[in-house]
Scaffold this active site. Structure first.
Site, mmCIF file in Angstrom:
data_model
loop_
_atom_site.group_PDB
_atom_site.id
_atom_site.type_symbol
_atom_site.label_atom_id
_atom_site.label_comp_id
_atom_site.label_asym_id
_atom_site.label_seq_id
_atom_site.Cartn_x
_atom_site.Cartn_y
_atom_site.Cartn_z
ATOM 1 N N CYS A 69 0.840 -1.192 0.000
ATOM 2 C CA CYS A 69 0.000 0.000 0.000
ATOM 3 C C CYS A 69 0.879 1.247 0.000
ATOM 4 O O CYS A 69 1.693 1.435 -0.895
ATOM 5 C CB CYS A 69 -0.955 -0.050 1.191
ATOM 6 S SG CYS A 69 -2.223 1.234 1.211
ATOM 7 N N ASP A 98 -9.316 -2.870 -7.427
ATOM 8 C CA ASP A 98 -8.523 -1.943 -6.626
ATOM 9 C C ASP A 98 -8.743 -0.535 -7.148
ATOM 10 O O ASP A 98 -8.239 -0.158 -8.201
ATOM 11 C CB ASP A 98 -7.038 -2.320 -6.695
ATOM 12 C CG ASP A 98 -6.189 -1.541 -5.714
ATOM 13 O OD1 ASP A 98 -6.660 -0.513 -5.189
ATOM 14 O OD2 ASP A 98 -5.038 -1.957 -5.461
ATOM 15 N N HIS A 150 -7.941 -4.487 -2.904
ATOM 16 C CA HIS A 150 -6.825 -3.758 -2.315
ATOM 17 C C HIS A 150 -6.493 -4.317 -0.926
ATOM 18 O O HIS A 150 -7.372 -4.547 -0.107
ATOM 19 C CB HIS A 150 -7.169 -2.275 -2.207
ATOM 20 C CG HIS A 150 -6.035 -1.420 -1.748
ATOM 21 N ND1 HIS A 150 -5.062 -0.956 -2.607
ATOM 22 C CD2 HIS A 150 -5.706 -0.964 -0.517
ATOM 23 C CE1 HIS A 150 -4.186 -0.244 -1.927
ATOM 24 N NE2 HIS A 150 -4.548 -0.237 -0.655
#
Length: 249
Positions: free
Chosen positions: A135, A182, A214
């Site tokens: 991330c 995502d 995600h």
């Protein structure tokens, strides 16, 4: 940008089960989780830049331990200085993601990461160093994978807030694990990133994993067989990359 800024999807997920085997020590003056391979060597190493939950979340420590089990001295620096985002935040917990981001931008994170990398090289005798970023942590893998910045190779999963300039600045091999669903690294952003990498003289790999969204490589629900397959395969993607460009490189 090569990926979109953070949103609420960055801070939801599942806490994994297990017991960490490493220790917390000072690395470059900052706390870090450290875990060694069976032979105790620190020659080949990996530094993990975690997502918003930081180095204290068991998920991050279990990943570090798995990398150590595959032969890599691994650390996770406390890049958020103990101010980790609560997992599965909701408005009733009075947490403001925007304010948090304002306190933990590159000006704050870069010196911590630089100190950790310097200490790994000078104090621990690391010769080849791979970076893992999940991330928002992907941003720092890309930054330190620039020529002469400290990393030899990088693996990132479901990247957030990575700029096109940071991708263009890469000086070593990069592998990307992308989720089918995502909003922060959707198909157009994947294609933009691929177009940049195609024109560069660095090895790269982009793998797309179905049935996940995600955060799947870091905090997915491993009770779901399809999700577990993607999570475990993404981890092996990273190990294969490091075996080629860290151990064998």
């Amino acid at each position: 940008m090569a990926s979109h800024p953070p949103s609420k999807c960055c801070i939801v997920g599942v806490k994994h089960e297990g017991e960490a085997v490493g220790t917390v020590e000072k690395v470059g003056g900052y706390d870090a989780y450290i875990t060694y391979p069976k032979d105790g060597s620190s020659k080949n190493a990996v530094i993990i830049f975690p997502d918003f939950m930081g180095y204290e979340l068991i998920n991050a420590r279990l990943i570090a331990d798995q990398l150590a089990a595959n032969g890599y001295f691994t650390i996770i620096p406390d890049i958020w200085l103990g101010d980790n985002v609560p997992l599965n935040w909701n408005p009733s917990r009075q947490f403001n993601l925007g304010q948090w981001m304002g306190k933990h931008g590159p000006d704050t994170v870069m010196p911590i990461a630089e100190a950790a990398i310097k200490a790994m090289r000078e104090d621990y005798g690391v010769e080849k160093l791979g970076g893992v970023g999940y991330c928002l942590g992907a941003k720092y893998v890309c930054r330190f994978l620039a020529e002469g910045k400290g990393l030899d190779v990088g693996f990132i999963a479901h990247p957030t807030a990575v700029t096109s300039e940071e991708v263009r600045g890469l000086g070593g091999p990069l592998a990307i694990a992308a989720a089918e669903t995502d909003d922060l690294f959707p198909a157009p952003k994947r294609h933009e990133t691929e177009a940049i990498l195609k024109d560069m003289d660095v090895p790269y790999q982009i793998s797309l994993y179905s049935d996940v969204d995600h955060g799947f490589a870091f905090k997915a629900d491993l009770k779901d067989a399809k999700v577990r397959f993607a999570t475990e395969t993404a981890f092996l993607q990273a190990v294969n990359l490091f075996d080629h460009f860290v151990k064998a490189g």
